[in-house]
Design a protein around this motif. Structure first.
Motif, PDB file in Angstrom:
ATOM      1  N   ARG A   1       0.413 -47.934 -31.000  1.00  0.00           N
ATOM      2  CA  ARG A   1       0.058 -46.620 -31.561  1.00  0.00           C
ATOM      3  C   ARG A   1       0.693 -46.437 -32.934  1.00  0.00           C
ATOM      4  O   ARG A   1       1.707 -47.051 -33.249  1.00  0.00           O
ATOM      5  N   GLN A   2       0.110 -45.504 -33.691  1.00  0.00           N
ATOM      6  CA  GLN A   2       0.603 -45.199 -35.026  1.00  0.00           C
ATOM      7  C   GLN A   2       1.193 -43.793 -35.072  1.00  0.00           C
ATOM      8  O   GLN A   2       0.727 -42.901 -34.375  1.00  0.00           O
TER       9      GLN A   2
ATOM     10  N   ASN B   1       1.663 -48.336 -26.040  1.00  0.00           N
ATOM     11  CA  ASN B   1       2.369 -47.365 -26.872  1.00  0.00           C
ATOM     12  C   ASN B   1       2.830 -48.005 -28.181  1.00  0.00           C
ATOM     13  O   ASN B   1       2.759 -47.384 -29.240  1.00  0.00           O
ATOM     14  N   ARG B   2       3.287 -49.234 -28.125  1.00  0.00           N
ATOM     15  CA  ARG B   2       3.772 -49.912 -29.335  1.00  0.00           C
ATOM     16  C   ARG B   2       2.646 -50.167 -30.337  1.00  0.00           C
ATOM     17  O   ARG B   2       2.902 -50.363 -31.526  1.00  0.00           O
TER      18      ARG B   2
ATOM     19  N   ASP C   1      10.379 -45.671 -26.233  1.00  0.00           N
ATOM     20  CA  ASP C   1      10.289 -46.316 -24.918  1.00  0.00           C
ATOM     21  C   ASP C   1      10.956 -45.480 -23.832  1.00  0.00           C
ATOM     22  O   ASP C   1      10.463 -45.400 -22.705  1.00  0.00           O
TER      23      ASP C   1
ATOM     24  N   LEU D   1       4.110 -49.479 -22.141  1.00  0.00           N
ATOM     25  CA  LEU D   1       4.978 -49.795 -23.279  1.00  0.00           C
ATOM     26  C   LEU D   1       4.206 -50.591 -24.335  1.00  0.00           C
ATOM     27  O   LEU D   1       4.294 -50.306 -25.539  1.00  0.00           O
ATOM     28  N   GLU D   2       3.438 -51.559 -23.890  1.00  0.00           N
ATOM     29  CA  GLU D   2       2.667 -52.397 -24.814  1.00  0.00           C
ATOM     30  C   GLU D   2       1.625 -51.570 -25.573  1.00  0.00           C
ATOM     31  O   GLU D   2       1.512 -51.674 -26.801  1.00  0.00           O
TER      32      GLU D   2
ATOM     33  N   CYS E   1       3.067 -42.587 -31.158  1.00  0.00           N
ATOM     34  CA  CYS E   1       3.978 -43.575 -30.572  1.00  0.00           C
ATOM     35  C   CYS E   1       5.256 -42.858 -30.137  1.00  0.00           C
ATOM     36  O   CYS E   1       5.949 -42.254 -30.946  1.00  0.00           O
TER      37      CYS E   1
END
Length: 164
Positions: free
Chosen positions: A114-115, A111-112, A122, A108-109, A119
């Protein structure tokens, strides 16, 4: 691979397995893209129909041409992986699986950070985690490895240990 077996000549089919944000694409870039054709549904249009069929066609074409392939998707279940394993067998490829060991909170961290389209929501990570099945040699893999992303140090790859 069993000790008495000899390596197969020809291409390899590498199947990456893990949650979104686990490091699969980074691993492919760092370790495989110089020698393998990269096939990922992430590169297909969001509106593309039958992504599975397109993926299988691209894999089959590369293997038929004698080129090694890395399939870079979540590949969360044995059922999802089965057509890839079957394709590899048809083409006489060495079947190698890399299973990414990454806790949901770390995915999750990452992924957040990412641009754009990279992304994912969740809920996609939670859904993949819920249905994820660890791979097994019984699926037909010749080699299986566990991979862990080590911050600042790249990847730790270890031999697969079948669950008891």
């Amino acid at each position: 691979m069993l000790p008495q077996e000899t390596p197969r000549p020809g291409p390899a089919l590498v199947v990456l397995m893990g949650l979104q944000g686990a490091g699969k694409t980074s691993f492919a870039r760092a370790r495989l893209l110089d020698t393998h054709v990269h096939v990922s549904k992430d590169h297909f249009s969001r509106r593309a129909k039958n992504k599975d069929a397109r993926q299988e066609r691209l894999v089959a074409e590369a293997l038929a041409a004698g080129r090694s392939v890395v399939v870079d998707n979540t590949n969360p279940t044995a059922l999802v992986r089965a057509p890839l394993v079957a394709l590899g067998r048809v083409h006489g490829a060495l079947l190698i699986g890399y299973c990414f060991d990454a806790p949901v909170d770390e995915c999750l961290e990452r992924n957040r950070a990412r641009q754009g389209a990279a992304c994912v929501p969740d809920v996609a990570i939670f859904a993949t985690a819920k249905r994820f099945e660890v791979p097994s040699f019984a699926e037909g893999f010749d080699e299986l490895h566990a991979v862990r992303l080590v911050t600042g140090a790249g990847f730790e790859v270890t031999a697969w240990m079948e669950p008891r």
